[in-house]
Design an enzyme around this catalytic site. Sequence first.
Site, PDB file in Angstrom:
ATOM      1  N   MET A   1      -8.400 -38.096  22.882  1.00  8.79           N
ATOM      2  CA  MET A   1      -8.763 -36.728  22.725  1.00  8.79           C
ATOM      3  C   MET A   1     -10.381 -36.684  22.813  1.00  8.79           C
ATOM      4  O   MET A   1     -10.939 -37.505  22.509  1.00  8.79           O
ATOM      5  CB  MET A   1      -8.318 -36.103  21.358  1.00  8.79           C
ATOM      6  CG  MET A   1      -6.807 -35.702  21.556  1.00  8.79           C
ATOM      7  SD  MET A   1      -6.528 -34.309  22.585  1.00  8.79           S
ATOM      8  CE  MET A   1      -7.674 -33.193  21.971  1.00  8.79           C
ATOM      9  N   SER A 319      -2.939 -31.428  29.231  1.00  2.29           N
ATOM     10  CA  SER A 319      -4.196 -32.326  29.492  1.00  2.29           C
ATOM     11  C   SER A 319      -4.865 -32.872  28.381  1.00  2.29           C
ATOM     12  O   SER A 319      -4.942 -32.257  27.473  1.00  2.29           O
ATOM     13  CB  SER A 319      -5.152 -31.732  30.545  1.00  2.29           C
ATOM     14  OG  SER A 319      -5.873 -30.891  29.666  1.00  2.29           O
ATOM     15  N   ASP A 320      -5.377 -34.192  28.488  1.00  2.00           N
ATOM     16  CA  ASP A 320      -6.322 -34.609  27.481  1.00  2.00           C
ATOM     17  C   ASP A 320      -7.701 -33.674  27.793  1.00  2.00           C
ATOM     18  O   ASP A 320      -8.007 -33.158  29.046  1.00  2.00           O
ATOM     19  CB  ASP A 320      -6.536 -36.018  27.490  1.00  2.00           C
ATOM     20  CG  ASP A 320      -7.017 -36.579  25.981  1.00  2.00           C
ATOM     21  OD1 ASP A 320      -7.392 -35.652  25.238  1.00  2.00           O
ATOM     22  OD2 ASP A 320      -6.825 -37.596  25.704  1.00  2.00           O
ATOM     23  N   TYR A 321      -8.566 -33.495  26.565  1.00  2.00           N
ATOM     24  CA  TYR A 321      -9.593 -32.573  26.936  1.00  2.00           C
ATOM     25  C   TYR A 321     -10.511 -33.194  27.849  1.00  2.00           C
ATOM     26  O   TYR A 321     -10.903 -34.006  27.940  1.00  2.00           O
ATOM     27  CB  TYR A 321     -10.431 -32.867  25.441  1.00  2.00           C
ATOM     28  CG  TYR A 321      -9.827 -31.706  24.335  1.00  2.00           C
ATOM     29  CD1 TYR A 321      -8.546 -31.366  24.293  1.00  2.00           C
ATOM     30  CD2 TYR A 321     -10.676 -31.556  23.381  1.00  2.00           C
ATOM     31  CE1 TYR A 321      -8.171 -30.633  23.364  1.00  2.00           C
ATOM     32  CE2 TYR A 321     -10.145 -30.407  22.461  1.00  2.00           C
ATOM     33  CZ  TYR A 321      -8.690 -30.066  22.255  1.00  2.00           C
ATOM     34  OH  TYR A 321      -8.423 -29.155  21.406  1.00  2.00           O
TER      35      TYR A 321
END
Length: 822
Positions: A1, A319-321
């Site tokens: 993250m 999605s991840d950041y």
Amino acid sequence: MGRIRSTGRTRFMKKTAPVRTRHAGPKASGMPAYKNPALAPERRVKDLLSRMTLEQKAAQMMCIWRGKAETLLDADGNFDPAKAKAAFGKSPGIGQVGRPSDAGRGKDARGMAELTNAIQKFFVEEMPLGVPVIFHEECLHGHAALGGTSFPQPIGLAATFNPELVEELFAMTALEARSRGTHQALTPVVDVARDPRWGRVEETYGEDPYLIARMGVAAVRGLQADASFRDKTRVIATLKHFAAHGQPESGMNCAPANVSARVLRETFLSTFKAAIQEAGAISVMASYNEIDGVPSHANRWLLRDVLRKEWGFKGYVVSDYYAIWELGYRPETHGHFVAKDKAESCRLAVKAGVNIELPDPDCYRELVSLVRKGLLRESELDELVAPMLLWKFKLGLFEDPYVDPDVAQRVTGCDAHRELALQAARETITLLKNENNVAPLDLKRLHSIAVIGPNANRTLLGGYSGVPRQEVTVLEGIKSKVGDGVKVLYNEGCKITVGGGWNPDEVTASDPEEDRKQIAEATAIASQAEVIVLAIGGNEQTSREAWGLNHKGDRASLDLIGRQEELVKAMLETGKPVIVFLFNGRPLSINYISRRVPVVFECWYLGQETGRAVADVLFGDCNPGGKLPISIPRSAGHLPAFYNHKPSARRGYLFDEVSPLYPFGYGLSYTTFEFRRLRLKRKRIGRNESTQALVEVRNTGDRAGTEVVQMYVRDRVSSVTRPVKELKGFQKVSLEPGEAKTVALDITPDSLAFYDVNMNYVVEPGEFEILVGNSSRDGDLQKAILTVSVGVSPAPFSATSPSITTEKVRTDPDADALNRTR
């Protein structure tokens, strides 16, 4: 993250106006199908999609986080209707709002509930179709918000070997988060951590896929329960990070995962599969890394073929950041260079199956344009939007999208939750060494104690933490425990880094001269005490997520940072008994401490009740029972050090040991335990049959305590090489002095199965070693032989009935390499 902001400690008194709970849509007469709660959610989704414009669909695939300040909030972090109308008045809405807890300088429970109600009311009443938003939050080890209850980091929770406790903790977290308006938790992390240099080890449940799967399943069940969401006390769980994030090249965050297809499936994918198929996890977060040259956010095989087609996943992928941007190039961190621009990144992610981009509108701003250019089909957006709408319906957000601020204020950080966090902290603490039974200390005989060290009087929560209502340091906990009857002396001793917070990018090393001056002062103070408690290890800067080129957390060394070992030597030179409590996010190579210090505890990060738990264990009110969820290596040069290696992988080093300093599953107690009469209920089974291992465990000491009975399996001869042993069952048992219990551990086809030479998941006939004991170390295990016969078809597997003859495991280091052929 990506980065999480500190929520701060200031509580604002200004509140938003109360929001009335009401239905989002009109009365039943003439009601559109999507607003009719009597219809099945799937029917409502179909109707709603048919009414949505292309722009409205694209908006559901986007989120707003940092943009809240410019579009939704005033200077104090309260909802600003004028800003909202200016930003969204002519827009098609938004799918999610990220981390409302970090609005302004943080909202307390009531303030956050009022804020989410106000934001939700705006989107429900002002947007054309009234589609509510989902609020997501970080909940790694408690709701990362102002006032949220903070319990041990996952690496610590794994040390409890107590899935029931983990489920209870995450049910508590779900209640606190949901009462404040949260719908989705970006947790649990079910990555398998196989490189301690990686700064995110603390976020994981360790190195063993079976243990991680049990903890992951428990966490999901705690967060989601049965996913009916009827009573508004649960939230959607998000599995992270899919996939193979936990063994990055060079130990560096986001680096490639260089693993074979077999290892990928058996080690790194198995934890996700269990959490999805056993616990019904609704959401999955794709990982930053690449597998075999394909970044996860562009990996159709991973997100479509495996996740959806093979496993039957019906939820949605987040999605991840900023990870979709990184398919091209993101200057502040890295890029994969599989996309030439953000439009291409968008197209690749949609084709792969990423339902929504977090945390802010970025690459997915190109969705509408790509459809109009014919590079994406609108039906592809429909496919990705539908499951997100489905769960908005199942969460009840179209009928009752608001929360009660009074409930939020009452349950968040309450006394019952504090006591549960304390129980978790107690069960996490792992005793590595207790020479001559120095611990526990006897308060009746003690007159003075020195509490020394850089971790003795500071917050020790670890990453992705909020600001709990109360935090008890080691020093505070000991002072409270001993009262006025014992003199407590304190000195910091030295620093680890200057400051030590998780959020600041810059990490400043401590000054050697200042450290040595402090060590001299600490030595003078400690010399006045009868016993020395030393709190050392790492801090939130020395092991953390490396999310940018200017924000690092991975390390090339596992040694203690700074002058901490000098501090340990100085304390030992006083001649006083020294008890070390280690606080850290990753295993540390504590060779000198292990040799010289009489008592060593591994604590990881214990959460808000750190001091209370340490004091309870130190003075014997609680008997430590934690077990290591990850091997502690002798040095970074001994990596990899995970226990479940292949037979040829640990043949030995010149002039050095090959074994870990402390093995997986290891942990001592203030009492002693004896394992007897290991046996199998059935010593011969068919390939689709089950049996049980039974063993008698007796408390042979004079204190009540807990022991973790661990069962490992080894296939003696197989079509492909197999690990020397694999954890396949465990049970935590509490015993009074002299008490004995017989523990039964199931051996099912899944306990024995693997991907064979043709990549079929089967149980091969032959002999299996069933190893039972209290750690993964050979000398701590007893052995029995299970024979699996040829005559029964290997499929389908069924876990039916679950027993053995006793045989000591060979301690010869070459024993594991024997019997390679039938």
